[in-house]
Design an enzyme around this catalytic site. Structure first.
Site, short mmCIF file in Angstrom:
data_model
loop_
_atom_site.label_atom_id
_atom_site.label_comp_id
_atom_site.label_asym_id
_atom_site.label_seq_id
_atom_site.Cartn_x
_atom_site.Cartn_y
_atom_site.Cartn_z
CG HIS A 1 -2.03 0.93 1.22
ND1 HIS A 1 -3.27 0.64 1.74
CD2 HIS A 1 -2.13 2.18 0.72
CE1 HIS A 1 -4.07 1.68 1.58
NE2 HIS A 1 -3.39 2.64 0.97
CG HIS B 1 -1.22 6.51 -1.72
ND1 HIS B 1 -2.32 6.26 -2.52
CD2 HIS B 1 -1.57 6.05 -0.49
CE1 HIS B 1 -3.29 5.71 -1.81
NE2 HIS B 1 -2.85 5.57 -0.57
CG LEU B 2 5.00 4.86 -5.78
CD1 LEU B 2 5.52 3.91 -6.86
CD2 LEU B 2 6.13 5.28 -4.85
NE ARG B 3 -0.07 11.34 -2.82
CZ ARG B 3 -1.10 10.78 -2.20
NH1 ARG B 3 -1.95 10.02 -2.86
NH2 ARG B 3 -1.31 11.02 -0.92
CG ASN C 1 -5.09 7.35 -4.70
OD1 ASN C 1 -3.99 6.85 -4.85
ND2 ASN C 1 -5.42 8.03 -3.60
CG ASP D 1 -6.34 3.23 -0.39
OD1 ASP D 1 -6.99 2.92 0.61
OD2 ASP D 1 -5.43 4.07 -0.37
CG HIS E 1 -10.45 3.38 1.80
ND1 HIS E 1 -9.36 4.16 2.08
CD2 HIS E 1 -11.52 4.01 2.35
CE1 HIS E 1 -9.76 5.23 2.77
NE2 HIS E 1 -11.06 5.16 2.95
CG HIS F 1 -6.15 1.73 5.51
ND1 HIS F 1 -7.50 1.57 5.47
CD2 HIS F 1 -5.83 2.44 4.39
CE1 HIS F 1 -7.98 2.16 4.39
NE2 HIS F 1 -6.99 2.69 3.71
CG ASP G 1 -2.52 4.63 3.60
OD1 ASP G 1 -2.38 5.02 2.42
OD2 ASP G 1 -3.53 4.90 4.28
ZN ZN Z 1 -7.17 3.96 2.17
#
Ligand code: ZN
Length: 443
Positions: free
Chosen positions: A66, A68-70, A100, A160, A187, A240, A318
């Site tokens: 989990h 987030h590399l953006r 996302n 997520d 999520h 999470h 996360d």
């Molecule tokens: Zn989440």
């Protein structure tokens, strides 16, 4: 044969001297041509380079389910390059990149783009996660099969940041991913119960006069999804987990033999909602604003016990980078999320190892073997033994140092541990026999 330049010259073999594998007795580890070639007393073995691992613990390279590399879309917060640099510094050799992004990773084209960015710029392996619904819109399934068949070989699907709240869509997604042994990572957040929610619903939210995010909004979705997964005979992963009640539901689902797995974040293992009131970084500091929110000390206790007894399968960071302007604002306007790749192992040492709840073999299981198995990541999470891929982390558990955001590789600085003294330090990380980090620095 794989070769690479290390400072100067061509190195194909590395001898790690005196590492304590999973915290055991010291032994040498020979990495050759990308794999663990030998383990034991290798004093007479010649290698192109030697790494002194006296006092260091060797773990299999960590795997994050989990992250987030953006990229694409929010390269001001993080990129594949900086995010994987942070991962390598944290001891990770593989991360799952959440969907996302902008555009959302909901087609074969976008997941292949992220996968290629990982191949080109990654300091660890990057495994894209595909969105469950188109545009994370929650109304229409994304191209799950096309993403699974793409070069990225997606196996984990998640909206997520948003919950797949429509029960019919969730059921269809669970049915669909069975065809390629995929898993839906939910999520869990009932949207109507959390409208405008700012932090955990409880005494602290009442005192601060902020709208609460009740535990039941998470627990109701987890219970529903466990039942749906059992009904269609599919695989569910719960992102999470943050409440004691969620742990009870997952424990019940597992006792039924259902194929349900779960993760907990480092911050939910260490911090509570009281941070919003009083903390080293001051009251009302939105650095502690995260989704799901930090919960109570009782929840933290239940989460630690669940990770120790295996009810919760793994730790997932996360890691959620945000630029300063999105965090350093008033609580209600601030973005939700905190970075975590570079502190995860230290937080787990603090919360789980120093409390006697997990030993290092347990840490390797919860931070490498199990997340790799859930994500169906071949080549990661294997035991440190001859023949395994040369994915390793060397960790010094004996040091304690204050967390310094300015020293981090992540492009963002939103760590909740600033100034906090945490144990342990990642000294080296090896990806298929190549160092990505040596002496605590990126190679
Ligand atoms: Zn989440």
């Amino acid at each position: 044969m794989s070769t690479y330049d290390l400072h100067e010259g061509t190195v194909t073999t590395i001898l790690i001297r005196g590492a304590r594998i999973l915290g055991g007795t010291p032994s040498d580890i020979l990495l050759r041509d990308g794999v663990v070639a030998d383990i034991g007393d290798l004093a007479g073995v010649r290698a192109d380079q030697a790494v002194d691992a006296d006092g260091l613990i060797a773990l299999p390279g960590l795997v994050d389910l989990h992250t987030h590399l953006r990229e694409p879309g929010r390269e001001d917060a993080e990129t594949v390059e900086t995010g994987t640099q942070a991962a390598a510094r944290g001891g990770y050799t593989a991360v799952h990149a959440m969907a996302n992004t902008s555009p959302v990773a909901d087609t074969a084209g976008v997941v292949e783009q992220v996968w290629r960015l990982g191949q080109e710029y990654g300091h660890c392996d990057v495994q894209p996660v595909g969105a469950v619904t188109s545009g994370l819109g929650g109304s229409q399934l994304a191209e799950l099969g096309a993403m699974a068949d793409s070069a990225a070989r997606v196996r984990v699907f998640s909206d997520d940041g948003k919950c797949v709240s429509d029960a019919v869509l969730m059921r269809r997604a669970l049915e669909y991913v069975k065809a390629f042994d995929g898993v839906v990572a939910q999520h869990a957040q009932e949207p109507r119960l959390t409208e405008g929610a700012q932090l955990n619903e409880g005494e602290v939210s009442a005192r601060l006069g902020l709208i609460g995010w009740p535990a039941v909004a998470e627990e109701a979705i987890i219970a529903r999804d466990c039942l749906l997964a059992a009904h269609v005979g599919s695989r569910l992963h719960v992102c999470h987990v943050s409440t004691a009640g969620s742990v009870e539901i997952i424990r019940w689902a597992k006792s039924k033999g259902w194929d349900v797995t779960a993760e907990v974040t480092p911050h939910h293992l260490l911090l509570t909602d009281s941070c919003a009131e009083r903390s080293p970084l001051g009251p009302y500091n939105p650095i502690y604003k995260v989704n799901p929110p930090l919960r109570t000390a009782e929840d933290v206790r239940a989460l630690r016990e669940a990770l120790a007894d295996g009810t919760i399968d793994c730790v997932a960071t996360d890691h959620a980078p945000h630029p300063v302007e999105d965090k350093e604002t008033e609580w209600a306007a601030a973005a939700m999320g905190m970075i975590g790749l570079e502190t995860a192992l230290s937080v787990v040492q603090e919360a789980m190892v120093e409390t006697g709840l997990l030993d290092w073999a347990g840490v390797a299981d919860r931070m490498s073997a199990r997340p790799a198995a859930i994500g169906r990541l071949a080549g990661h999470g294997r035991p440190v033994e001859p023949g395994s891929p040369g994915n390793l982390t060397l960790f010094d558990p004996s040091v304690r140092q204050p967390v310094d955001p300015a020293a981090m590789a992540s492009k963002s600085r939103n760590t909740p541990y600033e100034g906090l003294t945490l144990p342990g330090r990642v000294v080296a990380t090896f990806l298929r026999g190549r160092p990505t980090v040596l002496e605590g620095k990126l190679v």
